[in-house]
Design an enzyme around this catalytic site. Sequence first.
Site, PDB file in Angstrom:
ATOM      1  N   THR A  27       1.004  -1.146  -0.003  1.00  0.00           N
ATOM      2  CA  THR A  27       0.333   0.030  -0.117  1.00  0.00           C
ATOM      3  C   THR A  27       0.556   1.092   0.013  1.00  0.00           C
ATOM      4  O   THR A  27       2.379   1.245   0.184  1.00  0.00           O
ATOM      5  CB  THR A  27      -0.933   0.070   1.218  1.00  0.00           C
ATOM      6  OG1 THR A  27      -0.423   0.012   2.608  1.00  0.00           O
ATOM      7  CG2 THR A  27      -1.829  -1.474   1.362  1.00  0.00           C
ATOM      8  N   ALA A  56       2.641  -0.733   4.506  1.00  0.00           N
ATOM      9  CA  ALA A  56       2.677   0.326   4.668  1.00  0.00           C
ATOM     10  C   ALA A  56       3.417   0.805   5.390  1.00  0.00           C
ATOM     11  O   ALA A  56       4.234   0.735   6.062  1.00  0.00           O
ATOM     12  CB  ALA A  56       1.796  -0.259   6.729  1.00  0.00           C
ATOM     13  N   VAL A  82       7.659  -2.139   6.785  1.00  0.00           N
ATOM     14  CA  VAL A  82       6.784  -0.468   7.120  1.00  0.00           C
ATOM     15  C   VAL A  82       7.475   0.023   6.186  1.00  0.00           C
ATOM     16  O   VAL A  82       9.081  -0.426   5.629  1.00  0.00           O
ATOM     17  CB  VAL A  82       7.521  -0.027   7.930  1.00  0.00           C
ATOM     18  CG1 VAL A  82       7.770   1.328   8.254  1.00  0.00           C
ATOM     19  CG2 VAL A  82       7.124  -0.689   9.221  1.00  0.00           C
ATOM     20  N   LYS A  83       7.198   0.546   5.007  1.00  0.00           N
ATOM     21  CA  LYS A  83       7.182   1.350   4.253  1.00  0.00           C
ATOM     22  C   LYS A  83       8.601   2.748   4.102  1.00  0.00           C
ATOM     23  O   LYS A  83       7.982   3.154   5.029  1.00  0.00           O
ATOM     24  CB  LYS A  83       6.450   1.902   2.726  1.00  0.00           C
ATOM     25  CG  LYS A  83       6.349   0.285   2.109  1.00  0.00           C
ATOM     26  CD  LYS A  83       5.070   0.757   1.360  1.00  0.00           C
ATOM     27  CE  LYS A  83       6.045   1.067  -0.433  1.00  0.00           C
ATOM     28  NZ  LYS A  83       4.809   1.473  -1.357  1.00  0.00           N
ATOM     29  N   ILE A  84       9.603   2.606   4.027  1.00  0.00           N
ATOM     30  CA  ILE A  84      10.324   4.246   4.292  1.00  0.00           C
ATOM     31  C   ILE A  84      10.723   4.917   2.788  1.00  0.00           C
ATOM     32  O   ILE A  84      11.171   3.784   2.143  1.00  0.00           O
ATOM     33  CB  ILE A  84      11.796   3.603   4.908  1.00  0.00           C
ATOM     34  CG1 ILE A  84      11.172   2.913   6.521  1.00  0.00           C
ATOM     35  CG2 ILE A  84      12.225   4.628   5.552  1.00  0.00           C
ATOM     36  CD1 ILE A  84      10.777   3.738   7.596  1.00  0.00           C
TER      37      ILE A  84
END
EC number: 2.2.1.2
Length: 213
Positions: A27, A56, A82-84
């Site tokens: 996402t 996310a 976790v998208k960074i």
Amino acid sequence: MEFLLDSANPEEIRQAWAMGVIGGITTNPSLVAKEGRDFHQLLQELVQIVNGPISAEVIALDTEGMLGEARELAAMHPNIVVKIPMTEEGLKAVKVLKAEGIKTNVTLVFSAVQALLAARAGATYVSPFLGRLDDIGENGLLLLADICEVFGVHGLETKVIAASIRNPVHVTEAAKIGADYATVPFNVLCQLFKHPLTEAGIKKFLADWQKLK
């Protein structure tokens, strides 16, 4: 190569999961905003649909802000990745999160050296954006090939997710190049099932079968 669905829409995700071909979802803030729902409530629903990695993304741009959001997201469910964003502040956060055992997906990667930096910082995944490079007249697939080659030469464990997929050709070429994953929008996923000769063959088989009656 494995498939991920690039969507935050629960109905699309249910349909794709039922197909038996996707292993997780990705996402981003734009996809979440389209749903018009509370982010955390939406994620709580998605983790009940998909038994696999769910990327996310954080919104903060500073390291401390990213770390706070990342820890909160990771605490929601073991499958949350976790998208960074691919920035200096982002990679500082990735290094800390790696030490804490939190999986990360470094996004908005547009060069092989960015991908290499992300891998060295400890990213679990990197997401080069194919379509967005194509949009400005560059070659997204060439970028993907460069990243896969560099990672192979140096034996890096970071997985490569081909992102910003626009069409079935992107998917086929990503598989040939050696991407670990392709994250595809729902409309592209549906296109992958179809071929005019398949449909024509089904019609012919049915017509021939009817002649026996």
